[in-house]
Design a protein around this motif. Sequence first.
Motif, PDB file in Angstrom:
ATOM      1  N   ASP A  91      36.044  42.182  35.994  1.00  0.00           N
ATOM      2  CA  ASP A  91      37.322  41.611  36.443  1.00  0.00           C
ATOM      3  C   ASP A  91      37.713  42.171  37.805  1.00  0.00           C
ATOM      4  N   VAL A  92      37.510  43.470  37.982  1.00  0.00           N
ATOM      5  CA  VAL A  92      37.866  44.120  39.248  1.00  0.00           C
ATOM      6  C   VAL A  92      37.026  43.536  40.376  1.00  0.00           C
ATOM      7  N   GLU A  93      35.745  43.339  40.117  1.00  0.00           N
ATOM      8  CA  GLU A  93      34.849  42.770  41.118  1.00  0.00           C
ATOM      9  C   GLU A  93      35.289  41.365  41.509  1.00  0.00           C
ATOM     10  N   ILE A  94      35.608  40.544  40.524  1.00  0.00           N
ATOM     11  CA  ILE A  94      36.025  39.167  40.786  1.00  0.00           C
ATOM     12  C   ILE A  94      37.311  39.131  41.608  1.00  0.00           C
ATOM     13  N   LEU A  95      38.274  39.952  41.233  1.00  0.00           N
ATOM     14  CA  LEU A  95      39.547  39.960  41.950  1.00  0.00           C
ATOM     15  C   LEU A  95      39.393  40.542  43.353  1.00  0.00           C
ATOM     16  N   TYR A  96      38.496  41.510  43.501  1.00  0.00           N
ATOM     17  CA  TYR A  96      38.233  42.033  44.841  1.00  0.00           C
ATOM     18  C   TYR A  96      37.625  40.948  45.728  1.00  0.00           C
ATOM     19  N   LEU A  97      36.656  40.224  45.199  1.00  0.00           N
ATOM     20  CA  LEU A  97      36.045  39.131  45.962  1.00  0.00           C
ATOM     21  C   LEU A  97      37.086  38.085  46.354  1.00  0.00           C
ATOM     22  N   ALA A  98      38.006  37.802  45.426  1.00  0.00           N
ATOM     23  CA  ALA A  98      39.073  36.835  45.717  1.00  0.00           C
ATOM     24  C   ALA A  98      39.967  37.334  46.845  1.00  0.00           C
ATOM     25  N   ARG A  99      40.263  38.628  46.851  1.00  0.00           N
ATOM     26  CA  ARG A  99      41.071  39.209  47.920  1.00  0.00           C
ATOM     27  C   ARG A  99      40.346  39.109  49.262  1.00  0.00           C
ATOM     28  N   VAL A 100      39.056  39.392  49.249  1.00  0.00           N
ATOM     29  CA  VAL A 100      38.277  39.306  50.492  1.00  0.00           C
ATOM     30  C   VAL A 100      38.348  37.896  51.065  1.00  0.00           C
ATOM     31  N   LYS A 101      38.280  36.893  50.188  1.00  0.00           N
ATOM     32  CA  LYS A 101      38.313  35.504  50.615  1.00  0.00           C
ATOM     33  C   LYS A 101      39.716  35.023  50.968  1.00  0.00           C
ATOM     34  N   GLY A 102      40.710  35.798  50.649  1.00  0.00           N
ATOM     35  CA  GLY A 102      42.074  35.399  50.951  1.00  0.00           C
ATOM     36  C   GLY A 102      42.665  34.412  49.968  1.00  0.00           C
ATOM     37  N   TYR A 103      42.087  34.310  48.783  1.00  0.00           N
ATOM     38  CA  TYR A 103      42.612  33.402  47.780  1.00  0.00           C
ATOM     39  C   TYR A 103      43.919  33.945  47.202  1.00  0.00           C
ATOM     40  N   LYS A 104      44.800  33.033  46.849  1.00  0.00           N
ATOM     41  CA  LYS A 104      46.100  33.424  46.307  1.00  0.00           C
ATOM     42  C   LYS A 104      45.966  33.729  44.819  1.00  0.00           C
ATOM     43  N   ILE A 105      46.274  34.970  44.449  1.00  0.00           N
ATOM     44  CA  ILE A 105      46.205  35.408  43.056  1.00  0.00           C
ATOM     45  C   ILE A 105      47.623  35.549  42.519  1.00  0.00           C
ATOM     46  N   ALA A 106      47.932  34.812  41.476  1.00  0.00           N
ATOM     47  CA  ALA A 106      49.241  34.929  40.817  1.00  0.00           C
ATOM     48  C   ALA A 106      49.068  35.751  39.553  1.00  0.00           C
ATOM     49  N   GLU A 107      49.774  36.864  39.472  1.00  0.00           N
ATOM     50  CA  GLU A 107      49.754  37.680  38.257  1.00  0.00           C
ATOM     51  C   GLU A 107      50.941  37.271  37.390  1.00  0.00           C
ATOM     52  N   VAL A 108      50.650  36.835  36.180  1.00  0.00           N
ATOM     53  CA  VAL A 108      51.659  36.218  35.325  1.00  0.00           C
ATOM     54  C   VAL A 108      51.828  37.028  34.039  1.00  0.00           C
ATOM     55  N   ALA A 109      53.031  37.499  33.782  1.00  0.00           N
ATOM     56  CA  ALA A 109      53.293  38.227  32.534  1.00  0.00           C
ATOM     57  C   ALA A 109      53.112  37.280  31.346  1.00  0.00           C
ATOM     58  N   ILE A 110      52.403  37.750  30.311  1.00  0.00           N
ATOM     59  CA  ILE A 110      52.174  36.926  29.122  1.00  0.00           C
ATOM     60  C   ILE A 110      52.457  37.741  27.861  1.00  0.00           C
TER      61      ILE A 110
END
Length: 245
Positions: free
Chosen positions: A177-196
């Motif tokens: 998960d950390v790797e995927i989210l890091y890659l997303a940050r590198v690409k500049g993708y918008k990540i929404a963290e949603v409380a569930i």
Amino acid sequence: PAYNEENRLPATLSSVHGYLSGLNIDFEILVVDDGSTDGTAKVVTDFASNHEGVTLISFKPNRGKGHAVRIGMLAAKGDLLLLDDADGASPIGEFKRLEDAISKGADIAIGSRNKPDPETRVNAHLHRKHMGNTFNIIVQWLILPGIYDTQCGFKLFKREIGRELFSVSSLGGYAFDVEILYLARVKGYKIAEVAINWSNVTGSKVNIFTDPFRMLIDVFKIVMRRNKYNQLLTAYETCSAGKNE
């Protein structure tokens, strides 16, 4: 992703299939059997015989959760790709919260057990909560500042973005998960963290004595591979552009 989940999987399959059927949308449920030694595969095939849209992907030996999720994400055909753990700890109805975040402009929506929200409730064992919080502090400090919970097994991706990230990723363990989210940050993708809403379900496969150390080693691997990731993402973009021409 499923590893020796014959006991917890039936309830999850039933709830997920029932919920998605009620939405009146096209859907598929992919269960990736990660080298199980119990009756996981039979549970899925039995369920699929009476329910449309359920597919089993099975392989041996066990390769790790990250590998199983990657296999499923790259095999999926939907416009939206949802990672949902086999234990059903995240109620499938929480999908709506993630879908809303995507519809409002996010590229990736991740469920969070740690983001403050008075409208959600989290029931977790104290030792797992402390372990998760400690890991998250380290991850925020090293690589992903601003994300409260990287490890919740409930994440929604736009199709092409999910395919890109999982095509480039390589970790097979729980820190994927950390790797995927890091890659997303590198690409500049918008990540929404949603409380569930989230509730612990007995039967976790995480070894609290060994897996946290393996995860930390993987986090340091991510830090060390930063230049390599940039190269891989560039290569993926070039390959994708060539296919579209």
